[in-house]
Scaffold this active site. Structure first.
Site, mmCIF file in Angstrom:
data_model
loop_
_atom_site.group_PDB
_atom_site.id
_atom_site.type_symbol
_atom_site.label_atom_id
_atom_site.label_comp_id
_atom_site.label_asym_id
_atom_site.label_seq_id
_atom_site.Cartn_x
_atom_site.Cartn_y
_atom_site.Cartn_z
ATOM 1 N N ARG A 56 0.627 -0.524 0.035
ATOM 2 C CA ARG A 56 -0.130 0.024 0.012
ATOM 3 C C ARG A 56 0.683 1.723 0.456
ATOM 4 O O ARG A 56 0.802 2.218 -0.858
ATOM 5 C CB ARG A 56 -1.022 -0.339 1.109
ATOM 6 C CG ARG A 56 -1.988 -0.641 1.467
ATOM 7 C CD ARG A 56 -2.179 -1.323 2.502
ATOM 8 N NE ARG A 56 -1.787 -2.223 2.557
ATOM 9 C CZ ARG A 56 -1.700 -3.173 2.595
ATOM 10 N NH1 ARG A 56 -2.772 -3.588 1.829
ATOM 11 N NH2 ARG A 56 -0.847 -4.252 3.007
ATOM 12 N N THR A 57 2.097 1.300 1.040
ATOM 13 C CA THR A 57 2.417 2.487 1.356
ATOM 14 C C THR A 57 3.597 2.562 0.001
ATOM 15 O O THR A 57 3.108 4.102 -1.429
ATOM 16 C CB THR A 57 3.194 2.175 2.219
ATOM 17 O OG1 THR A 57 2.377 1.787 3.324
ATOM 18 C CG2 THR A 57 4.106 3.611 2.863
ATOM 19 N N LYS A 85 25.955 -4.300 -2.024
ATOM 20 C CA LYS A 85 27.293 -4.042 -2.333
ATOM 21 C C LYS A 85 28.511 -3.329 -1.355
ATOM 22 O O LYS A 85 29.666 -3.851 -1.237
ATOM 23 C CB LYS A 85 28.404 -3.808 -3.670
ATOM 24 C CG LYS A 85 27.275 -3.694 -4.380
ATOM 25 C CD LYS A 85 27.769 -3.361 -6.143
ATOM 26 C CE LYS A 85 26.706 -4.158 -7.464
ATOM 27 N NZ LYS A 85 27.752 -2.610 -8.673
ATOM 28 N N ARG A 106 11.696 3.845 3.069
ATOM 29 C CA ARG A 106 10.991 3.015 4.357
ATOM 30 C C ARG A 106 12.203 2.238 4.436
ATOM 31 O O ARG A 106 12.994 1.389 3.670
ATOM 32 C CB ARG A 106 9.519 2.125 3.730
ATOM 33 C CG ARG A 106 10.027 0.854 5.021
ATOM 34 C CD ARG A 106 8.557 0.235 4.379
ATOM 35 N NE ARG A 106 6.810 0.504 4.575
ATOM 36 C CZ ARG A 106 6.845 -0.271 4.843
ATOM 37 N NH1 ARG A 106 5.573 -0.763 4.237
ATOM 38 N NH2 ARG A 106 4.936 0.959 5.634
ATOM 39 N N HIS A 134 4.844 5.840 11.564
ATOM 40 C CA HIS A 134 4.866 5.400 10.324
ATOM 41 C C HIS A 134 3.763 7.151 10.274
ATOM 42 O O HIS A 134 2.534 6.934 9.870
ATOM 43 C CB HIS A 134 3.705 4.330 9.974
ATOM 44 C CG HIS A 134 3.437 4.231 8.582
ATOM 45 N ND1 HIS A 134 3.545 4.427 7.923
ATOM 46 C CD2 HIS A 134 3.573 2.596 7.935
ATOM 47 C CE1 HIS A 134 3.608 4.074 6.121
ATOM 48 N NE2 HIS A 134 3.619 2.996 6.575
HETATM 49 N N1 CP Z 1 -0.202 -0.048 6.291
HETATM 50 C C1 CP Z 1 1.049 -0.201 5.441
HETATM 51 O O1 CP Z 1 2.442 0.150 6.129
HETATM 52 O O2 CP Z 1 1.064 -1.431 4.598
HETATM 53 P P1 CP Z 1 2.126 -1.688 3.226
HETATM 54 O O3 CP Z 1 3.461 -2.174 4.625
HETATM 55 O O4 CP Z 1 1.705 -2.369 3.012
HETATM 56 O O5 CP Z 1 3.163 -0.610 2.553
#
Ligand code: CP
Length: 311
Positions: A56-57, A85, A106, A134
């Site tokens: 999603r993110t 590497k 991320r 998050h």
């Molecule tokens: N909610 C969320 O962070 O989903 P993903 O890990 O799929 O990005």
């Protein structure tokens, strides 16, 4: 060497932004939901650097850029990059900064996004750092709560499951400090809300109850039930994960006497914590919640780039 100044439009922790900035982002999200096709990112390039898996993110950030006319570069698997590497995070960030206007990242290490802001003047959006924060998820959660409840004020929010490693509940808890919430923290002892977040509640006058029982009293008093997945990837002992992973599952019949206005949220992905029989209940809101991520992230991206969508 030039001195790097953290870009003030970065979003690393939800605590980086004020109540007014949050409300401005929510207004922007509403604008983008109502105006999906403005090409205000024409000429902008955004990097999505995902050192941890995501559906999603990453896809909603990339869709957000594409729908606004910008372009995306990046990776979804660090194994295909020169970090495999031995290239350091610092060097990776400095290289990518040569190419783009904004970095969305991320990373599995807590603090990685903050570190990135210290080595680049390009704005950085934290798309999740370990069990820490998050913030873009929090903005879509707030937008979902506002849309479904008509307010952010005076709500009872029940957080269930992995409250120890679940970064989404940590960010949401901090964001709600401005809106007089009451929290129920439902978790087994191994996954209870960390003390630092309970201290945060105490320091900010936020009411909370802590329990191991996902009881009818808890469910029926809730405006929002926020289910979470037990984060297998954060456990060093897989046997401990096996012991706790199925401790809480929400079934449709548990909602029989819940408030008509209750909505069930979940950041997704889910495993077993929401039974599929809940999906057709009008109180299930997790798929719409994920859709709201597109608008919330368009809001965050335009803020980061200093673009006012309404001008
Ligand atoms: N909610 C969320 O962070 O989903 P993903 O890990 O799929 O990005």
């Amino acid at each position: 060497m030039p001195i790097i100044v953290m870009n003030k439009n970065s979003l690393v922790s939800i605590s980086d932004i004020s109540r007014d900035e949050m409300l401005d982002l929510l207004r922007r999200a509403r604008y983008f939901e109502e105006n999906p096709d403005s090409k205000i990112l024409d000429g902008k390039i955004v990097a999505t650097l995902f050192f941890e898996p995501s559906t999603r993110t990453r896809l909603s950030f990339e869709t957000a850029v594409n729908r606004l006319g910008g372009r995306v570069i990046g990776f979804s698997d660090a194994a295909t990059t020169s970090s495999s590497k031995g290239e350091t995070l610092k060097d990776t960030i400095k290289m990518v900064s040569n190419y783009v206007d904004l970095i969305v990242m991320r990373h599995y290490l807590e603090g990685a996004a903050r570190y990135a802001t210290e080595v680049t003047s390009v704005p950085v959006i934290n798309a999740g750092d370990g069990a820490n924060q998050h913030p873009s998820q929090t903005m879509l959660d707030l937008y979902s709560i506002l849309k479904t409840q008509g307010t952010l004020e005076n709500l009872t929010i029940t957080m269930v499951g992995d409250l120890k490693y679940g970064r989404t509940v940590h960010s949401l808890l901090m964001a709600m400090q401005y809106f007089n919430p009451t929290f129920n923290f439902v978790a087994c002892p191994e996954l209870r809300m960390p003390q630092e977040y309970k201290d945060f509640c105490d320091e900010h006058g936020i009411k909370y109850n802590e329990t191991t029982e996902f009881s009818p009293e808890v469910i029926n008093s809730s405006d929002i039930i926020y289910m979470t997945r037990v984060q297998r990837e954060r456990f060093s002992d897989i046997m401990e994960y096996e012991r706790v992973k199925d401790r809480y599952t929400l079934h449709n019949d548990m909602l029989a006497d819940s408030k008509p206005t209750l909505r069930i949220l979940h950041p997704l992905p889910r495993v077993n914590e929401i039974d599929r029989d809940v999906d057709d209940n009008p109180k299930a809101y997790y798929f719409e919640q994920a859709r709201n991520g597109l608008f919330a992230r368009q809001a965050i991206i335009t803020r980061a780039l200093g673009i006012d969508p309404e001008k």
